[in-house]
Design a protein around this motif. Structure first.
Motif, PDB file in Angstrom:
ATOM      1  N   ILE A 327       0.832  -1.207   0.000  1.00 52.69           N
ATOM      2  CA  ILE A 327       0.000   0.000   0.000  1.00 52.69           C
ATOM      3  C   ILE A 327       0.867   1.258   0.000  1.00 52.69           C
ATOM      4  O   ILE A 327       0.561   2.251  -0.663  1.00 52.69           O
ATOM      5  N   LEU A 328       1.993   1.201   0.709  1.00 56.97           N
ATOM      6  CA  LEU A 328       2.874   2.364   0.779  1.00 56.97           C
ATOM      7  C   LEU A 328       3.574   2.646  -0.542  1.00 56.97           C
ATOM      8  O   LEU A 328       3.531   3.769  -1.042  1.00 56.97           O
ATOM      9  N   GLY A 329       4.215   1.637  -1.115  1.00 61.35           N
ATOM     10  CA  GLY A 329       4.966   1.887  -2.339  1.00 61.35           C
ATOM     11  C   GLY A 329       5.438   0.647  -3.046  1.00 61.35           C
ATOM     12  O   GLY A 329       6.336   0.706  -3.893  1.00 61.35           O
ATOM     13  N   GLY A 330       4.841  -0.499  -2.737  1.00 61.13           N
ATOM     14  CA  GLY A 330       5.301  -1.755  -3.313  1.00 61.13           C
ATOM     15  C   GLY A 330       4.756  -2.052  -4.690  1.00 61.13           C
ATOM     16  O   GLY A 330       5.236  -2.965  -5.359  1.00 61.13           O
ATOM     17  N   GLY A 331       3.777  -1.319  -5.116  1.00 53.61           N
ATOM     18  CA  GLY A 331       3.196  -1.567  -6.424  1.00 53.61           C
ATOM     19  C   GLY A 331       3.429  -0.399  -7.365  1.00 53.61           C
ATOM     20  O   GLY A 331       4.414   0.317  -7.271  1.00 53.61           O
ATOM     21  N   GLY A 332       2.522  -0.164  -8.257  1.00 45.55           N
ATOM     22  CA  GLY A 332       2.650   0.929  -9.209  1.00 45.55           C
ATOM     23  C   GLY A 332       1.734   2.071  -8.832  1.00 45.55           C
ATOM     24  O   GLY A 332       1.758   2.569  -7.709  1.00 45.55           O
ATOM     25  N   PHE A 333       0.901   2.492  -9.767  1.00 43.39           N
ATOM     26  CA  PHE A 333      -0.012   3.605  -9.517  1.00 43.39           C
ATOM     27  C   PHE A 333      -1.008   3.229  -8.418  1.00 43.39           C
ATOM     28  O   PHE A 333      -1.449   2.096  -8.321  1.00 43.39           O
ATOM     29  N   GLY A 334      -1.335   4.218  -7.607  1.00 39.06           N
ATOM     30  CA  GLY A 334      -2.297   3.998  -6.549  1.00 39.06           C
ATOM     31  C   GLY A 334      -1.682   3.820  -5.178  1.00 39.06           C
ATOM     32  O   GLY A 334      -2.396   3.896  -4.177  1.00 39.06           O
ATOM     33  N   THR A 335      -0.370   3.579  -5.101  1.00 39.44           N
ATOM     34  CA  THR A 335       0.264   3.500  -3.785  1.00 39.44           C
ATOM     35  C   THR A 335       0.371   4.908  -3.195  1.00 39.44           C
ATOM     36  O   THR A 335       0.273   5.910  -3.906  1.00 39.44           O
ATOM     37  N   ARG A 336       0.572   4.973  -1.907  1.00 36.22           N
ATOM     38  CA  ARG A 336       0.685   6.278  -1.246  1.00 36.22           C
ATOM     39  C   ARG A 336       1.807   7.119  -1.875  1.00 36.22           C
ATOM     40  O   ARG A 336       1.623   8.301  -2.176  1.00 36.22           O
ATOM     41  N   LEU A 337       2.969   6.515  -2.024  1.00 38.49           N
ATOM     42  CA  LEU A 337       4.107   7.269  -2.539  1.00 38.49           C
ATOM     43  C   LEU A 337       3.899   7.693  -3.988  1.00 38.49           C
ATOM     44  O   LEU A 337       4.185   8.837  -4.360  1.00 38.49           O
ATOM     45  N   MET A 338       3.404   6.802  -4.829  1.00 41.21           N
ATOM     46  CA  MET A 338       3.185   7.161  -6.235  1.00 41.21           C
ATOM     47  C   MET A 338       2.130   8.246  -6.366  1.00 41.21           C
ATOM     48  O   MET A 338       2.258   9.160  -7.186  1.00 41.21           O
ATOM     49  N   THR A 339       1.095   8.165  -5.558  1.00 42.81           N
ATOM     50  CA  THR A 339       0.031   9.167  -5.627  1.00 42.81           C
ATOM     51  C   THR A 339       0.559  10.555  -5.292  1.00 42.81           C
ATOM     52  O   THR A 339       0.302  11.531  -6.017  1.00 42.81           O
ATOM     53  N   GLU A 340       1.305  10.653  -4.199  1.00 41.75           N
ATOM     54  CA  GLU A 340       1.762  11.967  -3.737  1.00 41.75           C
ATOM     55  C   GLU A 340       2.929  12.520  -4.543  1.00 41.75           C
ATOM     56  O   GLU A 340       3.009  13.729  -4.783  1.00 41.75           O
ATOM     57  N   VAL A 341       3.854  11.650  -4.952  1.00 48.24           N
ATOM     58  CA  VAL A 341       5.086  12.136  -5.584  1.00 48.24           C
ATOM     59  C   VAL A 341       4.948  12.246  -7.097  1.00 48.24           C
ATOM     60  O   VAL A 341       5.395  13.218  -7.695  1.00 48.24           O
ATOM     61  N   VAL A 385       5.307  11.480   3.777  1.00 46.63           N
ATOM     62  CA  VAL A 385       4.356  10.421   3.423  1.00 46.63           C
ATOM     63  C   VAL A 385       4.628   9.177   4.266  1.00 46.63           C
ATOM     64  O   VAL A 385       3.691   8.542   4.791  1.00 46.63           O
ATOM     65  N   PHE A 386       5.887   8.838   4.418  1.00 45.75           N
ATOM     66  CA  PHE A 386       6.275   7.677   5.226  1.00 45.75           C
ATOM     67  C   PHE A 386       5.847   7.856   6.684  1.00 45.75           C
ATOM     68  O   PHE A 386       5.263   6.954   7.296  1.00 45.75           O
ATOM     69  N   ALA A 387       6.112   9.037   7.228  1.00 41.90           N
ATOM     70  CA  ALA A 387       5.759   9.301   8.633  1.00 41.90           C
ATOM     71  C   ALA A 387       4.249   9.254   8.838  1.00 41.90           C
ATOM     72  O   ALA A 387       3.760   8.690   9.833  1.00 41.90           O
ATOM     73  N   ASP A 388       3.502   9.823   7.914  1.00 38.66           N
ATOM     74  CA  ASP A 388       2.046   9.821   8.029  1.00 38.66           C
ATOM     75  C   ASP A 388       1.490   8.396   7.955  1.00 38.66           C
ATOM     76  O   ASP A 388       0.553   8.036   8.679  1.00 38.66           O
ATOM     77  N   TYR A 389       2.096   7.585   7.105  1.00 43.23           N
ATOM     78  CA  TYR A 389       1.626   6.203   6.954  1.00 43.23           C
ATOM     79  C   TYR A 389       1.884   5.397   8.220  1.00 43.23           C
ATOM     80  O   TYR A 389       1.024   4.622   8.664  1.00 43.23           O
ATOM     81  N   LEU A 390       3.052   5.583   8.822  1.00 45.59           N
ATOM     82  CA  LEU A 390       3.317   4.885  10.075  1.00 45.59           C
ATOM     83  C   LEU A 390       2.383   5.361  11.184  1.00 45.59           C
ATOM     84  O   LEU A 390       1.911   4.555  11.999  1.00 45.59           O
ATOM     85  N   LYS A 391       2.088   6.641  11.193  1.00 45.77           N
ATOM     86  CA  LYS A 391       1.251   7.206  12.245  1.00 45.77           C
ATOM     87  C   LYS A 391      -0.192   6.731  12.140  1.00 45.77           C
ATOM     88  O   LYS A 391      -0.824   6.367  13.158  1.00 45.77           O
TER      89      LYS A 391
END
Length: 496
Positions: A327-341, A385-391
């Motif tokens: 969900i964070l960034g292991g896939g392609g489009f739609g992950t948290r990191l891909m969406t924001e960056v 993004v990483f900090a928000d996801y952990l929180k």
């Protein structure tokens, strides 16, 4: 530095033998030309369904009846009978990766690369022609934890027996010819020169040094420009005698074989190997201090790599952190990191995160390229993004979507005999239960949002990141505001 796959394949990678992502641990796919030609001939005589005929069809979930035993020489055997095709796949997994290099970086790789360079009466060309004439395929490679040697052959006795004889000689009794040794050394040295022009590779090497310090995982499996010239044939021969011993290997077999035939093959291969016990497992790494390092490199882009120690291969939280990372960034489009960056700001072609669990705690890594003039802002955005996801953890919808995607793609992990033999090799090497694949799928589907969040926070932290950047020092610009259609697109080409 990174080998990236499609979103669907990234999901599969959490259970595949070779150790995903950011460290380029995977063995290159073997050349299937010879085996394919043999398959075509068999198909022409109505004895075989071509793999091409399966294209476009949804893979079915194969129930694996995994059988295991040990040979008289101490090799662990993992076997699955699969009668669909008149072929078999054999993979030997040795605890003979670069973590066993000791004070000689590159020793494991050189030893593995020399296996098929010569046996009694045959040079490298004759070996290749020998496999080709039998419609068989040989593959090998060395990673951090392990070294691999594989054979794919038709199961008919007249093809199987000579292919196995050649394979056993190659793996168990290589002659290590001096001319091949010099050639492979020169190829490695040329590769080091090429690395100097690759900022991502330079950043990755520096990152592993910072992350692992004096641990065996710190150095590249390729060795260094300083270590390779000094390695001698005597050192390679001694390493082979120790690390390629029968007691230090897992023999995985899948295909058109009976249990008796599988036992005979395992005994034949095991008997051809040097005699000796299993080597000691890699020690756990010491947690490094958080740090930031920069490599000055002339480019329009900057490579950003963030890492910390993750988990080892048999950690009970593996399913939870794998799904959480998806969900964070292991896939392609739609992950948290891909969406924001990427999707909202157009700062990169791709940003990825991943765990690489091994015998000792492997790295968790986030990796991307961005415009040099926005590198500082992009790094801060990724950290936020990483900090928000952990929180806050994933949303219920994100978790449900990830579970559905995993359920859809997971059958591909056992869709072919080659896939299964890789799974068996990993299960045997890491001492995973025979029900591991079913356990992983069940555990993943039962996870709750709170369980995923708790597992991620147990193993990851915002204040443990080791960061390395590689690019030019240039005046920085503020990041664009998030939007559905970014005005600017990323520079260059996507990283693969």
């Amino acid at each position: 530095m990174s080998e990236r796959k499609s979103p669907r394949l990234v999901l599969i990678a959490v259970v595949l033998v070779a150790l995903i992502g950011a460290l380029a641990f995977y063995l290159s796919p073997s050349n299937d030309t010879d085996a394919s030609q043999a398959l075509d001939k068999a198909k022409a005589s109505n004895k075989l369904q071509s793999l091409a005929e399966l294209d476009g069809k949804a893979p079915s979930r194969r129930q694996l009846d995994v059988q295991t035993w040990k040979t008289a020489d101490g090799a662990k055997v993992m076997f699955v009978e699969a009668r669909e095709l008149p072929m078999f796949d054999l993979r030997l997994t040795f605890a003979a990766g670069s973590s066993q290099d000791g004070d000689t970086p590159g020793l494991a790789l050189l030893t593995n690369a020399m296996l098929n360079e010569g046996v009694a009466g045959k040079d490298v060309s004759a070996i290749a022609q020998g496999f080709e004439s039998l419609g068989a395929d040989f593959g090998n490679g060395a990673l951090r934890d392990m070294a691999l040697a594989s054979l794919r052959s038709l199961s008919a006795v007249d093809k199987r027996e000579p292919a196995l004889k050649l394979f056993a000689d190659v793996v168990g009794k290589p002659t290590f010819p001096a001319d091949s040794f010099a050639r492979i050394k020169n190829q490695l040295l040329a590769g080091f020169e090429y690395q100097k022009q690759n900022p991502g590779k330079l950043a990755g090497l520096e990152l592993m040094k910072r992350l692992y310090g004096d641990h065996p995982y710190a150095h590249s499996s390729d060795g260094t420009a300083q270590s390779i010239p000094a390695i001698t044939l005597a050192q390679v021969q001694a390493f082979h005698a120790k690390a390629y011993a029968a007691g230090n290997t897992v023999i995985a077999l899948v295909g058109d074989l009976s249990r008796a035939e599988a036992e005979a093959i395992a005994n034949q291969v095991s008997a051809a190997l040097p005699k000796g016990p299993a080597l000691a497992k890699t020690v756990q790494a010491v947690e490094p201090k958080a740090s930031i390092g920069h490599i000055e490199f002339p480019s329009k882009q900057t490579n950003l790599m963030l890492a910390q120690l993750g988990i080892d291969r048999d950690d009970p939280d593996y399913a939870a952190v794998s799904l959480g990372n998806q969900i964070l960034g292991g896939g392609g489009f739609g992950t948290r990191l891909m969406t924001e960056v990427r999707e909202k700001r157009g700062l990169t072609y791709g940003v990825y995160s991943g765990f690489s669990p091994m015998q000792a705690r492997g790295p968790f890594m986030i990796n991307l390229q961005t415009r040099a003039e926005m590198s500082e802002g992009t790094l801060k955005l990724v950290q936020d993004v990483f900090a928000d996801y952990l929180k806050n953890g994933p949303t219920q919808k994100e978790l449900d979507d990830a579970k559905r995607e995993l359920a859809g793609s997971f059958p591909l992990s056992t869709a072919s005999n080659e896939d299964i033999v890789g799974q068996l090799g990993a299960m045997g090497f890491y001492d995973l239960p025979l029900s591991y694949l079913e356990d992983f799928m069940r555990q993943s589907q039962e996870l709750t949002v709170e369980q995923v969040k708790a597992a991620l926070n147990k193993h990851l932290s915002t204040d443990k990141m080791v960061i390395v950047t590689a690019g030019p020092t240039v005046p920085q610009k503020p990041l664009p505001a998030p939007t559905e259609k970014p005005a600017e697109q990323p520079l260059g080409v996507p990283e693969h």
